[in-house]
Design a protein around this motif. Structure first.
Motif, PDB file in Angstrom:
ATOM      1  N   ILE A 141       0.847  -1.196   0.000  1.00  0.00           N
ATOM      2  CA  ILE A 141       0.000   0.000   0.000  1.00  0.00           C
ATOM      3  C   ILE A 141       0.882   1.246   0.000  1.00  0.00           C
ATOM      4  O   ILE A 141       0.574   2.233  -0.664  1.00  0.00           O
ATOM      5  CB  ILE A 141      -1.001  -0.026   1.182  1.00  0.00           C
ATOM      6  N   PHE A 144       2.089   1.638  -3.546  1.00  0.00           N
ATOM      7  CA  PHE A 144       1.015   2.196  -4.391  1.00  0.00           C
ATOM      8  C   PHE A 144       0.994   3.716  -4.263  1.00  0.00           C
ATOM      9  O   PHE A 144       0.973   4.439  -5.251  1.00  0.00           O
ATOM     10  CB  PHE A 144      -0.360   1.681  -3.939  1.00  0.00           C
ATOM     11  N   ALA A 145       1.003   4.160  -2.986  1.00  0.00           N
ATOM     12  CA  ALA A 145       0.894   5.593  -2.743  1.00  0.00           C
ATOM     13  C   ALA A 145       2.089   6.331  -3.330  1.00  0.00           C
ATOM     14  O   ALA A 145       1.935   7.358  -3.988  1.00  0.00           O
ATOM     15  CB  ALA A 145       0.785   5.861  -1.242  1.00  0.00           C
ATOM     16  N   VAL A 148       1.900   6.688  -7.279  1.00  0.00           N
ATOM     17  CA  VAL A 148       0.970   7.626  -7.914  1.00  0.00           C
ATOM     18  C   VAL A 148       0.962   8.998  -7.241  1.00  0.00           C
ATOM     19  O   VAL A 148       0.225   9.879  -7.660  1.00  0.00           O
ATOM     20  CB  VAL A 148      -0.471   7.070  -7.956  1.00  0.00           C
ATOM     21  N   ARG A 153      -0.250  12.171 -15.314  1.00  0.00           N
ATOM     22  CA  ARG A 153      -0.930  11.215 -16.201  1.00  0.00           C
ATOM     23  C   ARG A 153      -0.137   9.925 -16.341  1.00  0.00           C
ATOM     24  O   ARG A 153      -0.667   8.825 -16.222  1.00  0.00           O
ATOM     25  CB  ARG A 153      -1.119  11.850 -17.587  1.00  0.00           C
ATOM     26  N   VAL A 154       1.158  10.074 -16.570  1.00  0.00           N
ATOM     27  CA  VAL A 154       1.969   8.901 -16.831  1.00  0.00           C
ATOM     28  C   VAL A 154       2.078   8.045 -15.562  1.00  0.00           C
ATOM     29  O   VAL A 154       2.114   6.820 -15.616  1.00  0.00           O
ATOM     30  CB  VAL A 154       3.352   9.337 -17.379  1.00  0.00           C
ATOM     31  N   LEU A 156      -0.311   7.735 -13.224  1.00  0.00           N
ATOM     32  CA  LEU A 156      -1.559   7.003 -13.061  1.00  0.00           C
ATOM     33  C   LEU A 156      -1.599   5.805 -13.990  1.00  0.00           C
ATOM     34  O   LEU A 156      -2.006   4.711 -13.611  1.00  0.00           O
ATOM     35  CB  LEU A 156      -2.743   7.925 -13.352  1.00  0.00           C
ATOM     36  N   ASP A 157      -1.133   6.010 -15.209  1.00  0.00           N
ATOM     37  CA  ASP A 157      -1.135   4.934 -16.188  1.00  0.00           C
ATOM     38  C   ASP A 157      -0.248   3.775 -15.726  1.00  0.00           C
ATOM     39  O   ASP A 157      -0.668   2.618 -15.722  1.00  0.00           O
ATOM     40  CB  ASP A 157      -0.645   5.496 -17.527  1.00  0.00           C
ATOM     41  N   GLY A 158       0.971   4.098 -15.294  1.00  0.00           N
ATOM     42  CA  GLY A 158       1.862   3.047 -14.793  1.00  0.00           C
ATOM     43  C   GLY A 158       1.329   2.448 -13.500  1.00  0.00           C
ATOM     44  O   GLY A 158       1.413   1.238 -13.283  1.00  0.00           O
ATOM     45  N   GLY A 159       0.756   3.312 -12.653  1.00  0.00           N
ATOM     46  CA  GLY A 159       0.250   2.856 -11.365  1.00  0.00           C
ATOM     47  C   GLY A 159      -0.841   1.814 -11.497  1.00  0.00           C
ATOM     48  O   GLY A 159      -0.868   0.826 -10.770  1.00  0.00           O
ATOM     49  N   ILE A 160      -1.752   2.024 -12.463  1.00  0.00           N
ATOM     50  CA  ILE A 160      -2.855   1.073 -12.658  1.00  0.00           C
ATOM     51  C   ILE A 160      -2.296  -0.324 -12.937  1.00  0.00           C
ATOM     52  O   ILE A 160      -2.732  -1.318 -12.353  1.00  0.00           O
ATOM     53  CB  ILE A 160      -3.727   1.524 -13.845  1.00  0.00           C
ATOM     54  N   LYS A 161      -1.310  -0.396 -13.801  1.00  0.00           N
ATOM     55  CA  LYS A 161      -0.770  -1.716 -14.168  1.00  0.00           C
ATOM     56  C   LYS A 161      -0.026  -2.340 -12.992  1.00  0.00           C
ATOM     57  O   LYS A 161      -0.122  -3.547 -12.740  1.00  0.00           O
ATOM     58  CB  LYS A 161       0.145  -1.580 -15.376  1.00  0.00           C
ATOM     59  N   VAL A 163      -0.590  -1.768  -9.758  1.00  0.00           N
ATOM     60  CA  VAL A 163      -1.575  -2.179  -8.755  1.00  0.00           C
ATOM     61  C   VAL A 163      -2.284  -3.450  -9.206  1.00  0.00           C
ATOM     62  O   VAL A 163      -2.408  -4.413  -8.442  1.00  0.00           O
ATOM     63  CB  VAL A 163      -2.588  -1.043  -8.528  1.00  0.00           C
ATOM     64  N   HIS A 234       9.431   3.513 -14.568  1.00  0.00           N
ATOM     65  CA  HIS A 234      10.020   4.747 -15.078  1.00  0.00           C
ATOM     66  C   HIS A 234       9.082   5.935 -14.884  1.00  0.00           C
ATOM     67  O   HIS A 234       9.391   7.031 -15.322  1.00  0.00           O
ATOM     68  CB  HIS A 234      10.354   4.593 -16.555  1.00  0.00           C
ATOM     69  N   THR A 235       7.921   5.725 -14.230  1.00  0.00           N
ATOM     70  CA  THR A 235       6.958   6.824 -14.150  1.00  0.00           C
ATOM     71  C   THR A 235       7.098   7.723 -12.916  1.00  0.00           C
ATOM     72  O   THR A 235       6.886   8.919 -13.040  1.00  0.00           O
ATOM     73  CB  THR A 235       5.520   6.290 -14.233  1.00  0.00           C
TER      74      THR A 235
END
Lengths: 507, 124
Positions: A141, A144-145, A148, A153-154, A156-161, A163, A234-235
């Motif tokens: 957790i 995760f924090a 993101v 934007r980048v 959140l995109d990397g974070g979704i994958k 998570v 890399h995000t």
């Protein structure tokens, strides 16, 4: 004694609370974080000295005797992992002072960073499977924090994958813990070593072993479960990537080593062959993936995967020398990898980009930084006399001892391809003339920022160099660790009362 | 009772995996909820379902006088449910934020962190 083993996670949790209350006050908040990491380092040194002197030490939380309560254990492997995590924590917290912007600090960067350290250290000292799951969740957790935080934007995109795939690993781990409890009636790792050997149900045990490989394999990013790593690493800001690269995947490897030496040591023909196959494929796919990339951090991210292959390989070969190789490799790799990411951050600060085509002339702008990069990068590809050379040599020797020529060939090929990627970065970012002409040198940064960026890098480079020039103490320590892992009698004695071992053996 | 419940676990996992394979992130989240419940149920079953009495020891005795139900798996599930709740809440918040910022829930169109090579050539 019992408090000492709880301190590696209590200190970071305390620091997290302190930094959270002080998160609006910038210099204070960062200083608290660095202070917490320094205390953690002192505790880690104390623990490793104690373990080196007395063998494994254990503490029963709440005074509940071993199989009933939660046991904290530190043996040689835990102790060295704690020490190296504390070093990485200190270096990154120092680097973060200048790398993390004010907005992220106000959002609580330092607190999440400390919670991550608490999760990592907790996983290293726990002797209970369910407690391990809890520490994994703390770590997860917090990561995760961190990933993101800032909400670009980048990210959140990397974070979704990140998570999405890590939650699957969590559920696999939870299920396998439930099933292993159903099979043996215990979750204490030392007792599982005894109880599981007595279970007369090879199919169920093998199925459980594979579930554990999958669950920890996703965390460790082994082939073919690594896709979350290059999608996300890399995000976030560099300080976050550096601590992820140094510690997160290595916790997965640590649990693999712990699980498959302590809990499932009895069927190496089955489990260790699966590990061997995945280790070789991990090494190759990682290094080939890196060869195709032209972004500084993406190349390094793929190399994390490739190095994970080496770490698992030592476990899969299952000989004292190979395990010692793994332990040496973990230490070398955490130091070198964290350092490379920190350097990439400073390169980006100077040149404004991570894309190799847009960077250049760093060697001219800052020879000192380039020297540090040279040490870390060529250590990673296994050049003598740097630490990576000894790590690879141990594994190579172990594979040749077992006449595993294919394994030896893969080790060498991966080494050469690592060299290719590292010299690609060297040639593009450091050697070639600056393509844009706006690369500033280090002296344009303020003195505190220069110190905060260079001190951790210099220290880690010195460790790499030191391990390369004087490898013997660590090699001896790693050999002792390996024999302790393969003959866990001292570990069992520390955790369980002698009579309970006896009675379980008789049953 | 273990048999039918084991089948329920299987059905939950199968449905969950089917949902997770969808490209829509919300479907993925619902699948995750199902599998997380299946995992909890599996732990529950490993404690063996008996009609034994509750795990309470009468006053004056050291051990319960008759076989009692195993309370440990229930304690484990309680922990797992709480942790799972936190993780799922975080994931839902993340998905909502991603929808706001990225404007889509279709993972196939989420290529910002890893842009396709062809696209990058088209706009240098």
């Amino acid at each position: 004694m019992s408090w000492l083993l709880a301190l590696p996670f209590l200190i970071p949790i305390g620091t997290a609370l302190a930094t959270f209350s002080a998160r609006a006050r910038h210099p204070l908040c960062g200083a608290l974080s660095v202070l917490g990491c320094t205390i953690l380092l002192i505790i880690a040194v104390t623990i490793i000295l104690l373990v080196e002197q007395n063998g494994p030490i254990a503490a029963q939380m709440g005074d509940w005797e071993a199989p009933f309560g939660i046991t904290l254990v530190a043996d040689r492997l835990s102790a060295i992992m704690l020490l190296i995590s504390a070093i990485v924590g200190l270096c990154v917290s120092l680097f973060a002072l200048s790398d993390i912007d004010k907005n992220r600090v106000t959002l609580g960067f330092h607190s999440f960073f400390q919670l991550l350290l608490a999760g990592v250290c907790g996983s290293f000292v726990t002797g209970d499977l369910f407690n391990l799951y809890v520490w994994f969740e703390v770590m997860l957790i917090a990561s995760f924090a961190l990933l993101v935080l800032g909400g670009e934007r980048v990210q959140l995109d990397g974070g979704i994958k990140y998570v999405a795939l890590n939650l699957i690993s969590t559920l696999l781990m939870l299920t396998s813990i439930g099933l292993i409890y159903g099979l043996t009636g215990t979750l204490n790792m030392a007792q599982l070593h005894i109880s599981l050997a007595a279970v007369n149900n090879p199919v169920a045990v093998s199925a459980l072993a594979v579930l554990f490989i999958a669950a920890f394999g996703i965390k460790a990013a082994i082939f073919p479960l690594f896709f979350w790593l290059p999608a996300s690493y890399h995000t976030p800001p560099v300080a976050v990537t550096a601590v992820f690269a140094g510690l997160l995947t290595k916790v997965g490897v640590y649990t693999l080593i712990r699980t498959f030496t302590l809990i499932f040591p009895n069927d190496p023909g089955f489990t260790h062959n699966i590990l061997l196959g995945t280790a070789l494929l991990t090494m190759l796919t990682g290094v080939l993936g890196a060869a195709a990339q032209y972004e500084f951090r993406k190349i390094l991210a793929f190399h994390i995967i490739s190095q994970i292959g080496f770490l698992v390989l030592g476990l899969a070969l299952n000989s004292p020398l190979a395990l010692a190789g793994s332990v040496f490799y973990i230490v070398h790799n955490i130091v070198a990898k964290t350092n490379l990411f920190l350097i990439s951050g400073t390169v980006q600060r100077l040149s404004g980009s991570f894309e190799l085509s847009e960077i250049g002339g760093i060697y001219k702008a800052s020879p000192l930084l380039s020297t540090f990069f040279f040490i870390a990068a060529f250590s990673l590809s296994g050049f003598p006399p740097l630490s990576g050379f000894w790590a690879k040599l141990l594994l190579l020797k172990a594979s040749l001892d077992q006449t595993a020529y294919l394994v030896a060939a893969v080790i060498l090929i991966t080494g050469v391809l690592t060299l290719y990627s590292m010299s690609k970065i060297w040639a593009e970012a450091f050697w070639k003339p600056d393509p844009t002409g706006d690369c500033s040198d280090l002296y344009t940064l303020s003195l505190p920022e220069r110190l905060q960026r260079l001190l951790p890098v210099a220290f880690l480079a010195l460790v790499t160099l030191g391990l390369g020039l004087l490898p013997e103490p660590l090699i001896n320590y790693a050999l002792a660790t390996a024999s302790e892992l393969l003959e866990p009698k001292d570990y069992l004695d520390a955790v369980l009362k002698p009579e309970s071992i006896q009675s379980m053996g008789n049953r | 009772m273990e048999g039918p419940l084991a089948i329920v676990v299987g059905i939950l996992i199968a449905t969950g995996v089917y949902l997770m394979l969808a490209r829509d992130l919300l479907h993925y989240l619902f699948g995750l909820v199902m599998i997380s419940n299946a995992a909890n149920l599996a732990i529950f079953i490993t404690g063996r379902l008996t009609r034994a009495s509750p795990a309470l020891i009468p006053e004056g005795l050291e051990v319960p006088p008759m076989p009692v139900a195993n309370p440990l798996p229930q304690a484990l599930i309680l922990t797992a449910i709480v942790i799972g709740f936190g993780l799922l809440a975080f994931t839902l918040a993340l998905i909502a934020q991603a929808y706001k910022v990225l404007g889509t829930l279709d993972v196939d169109t989420m290529r910002i962190a890893e842009p396709r090579k062809i696209k990058r050539k088209a706009s240098p």
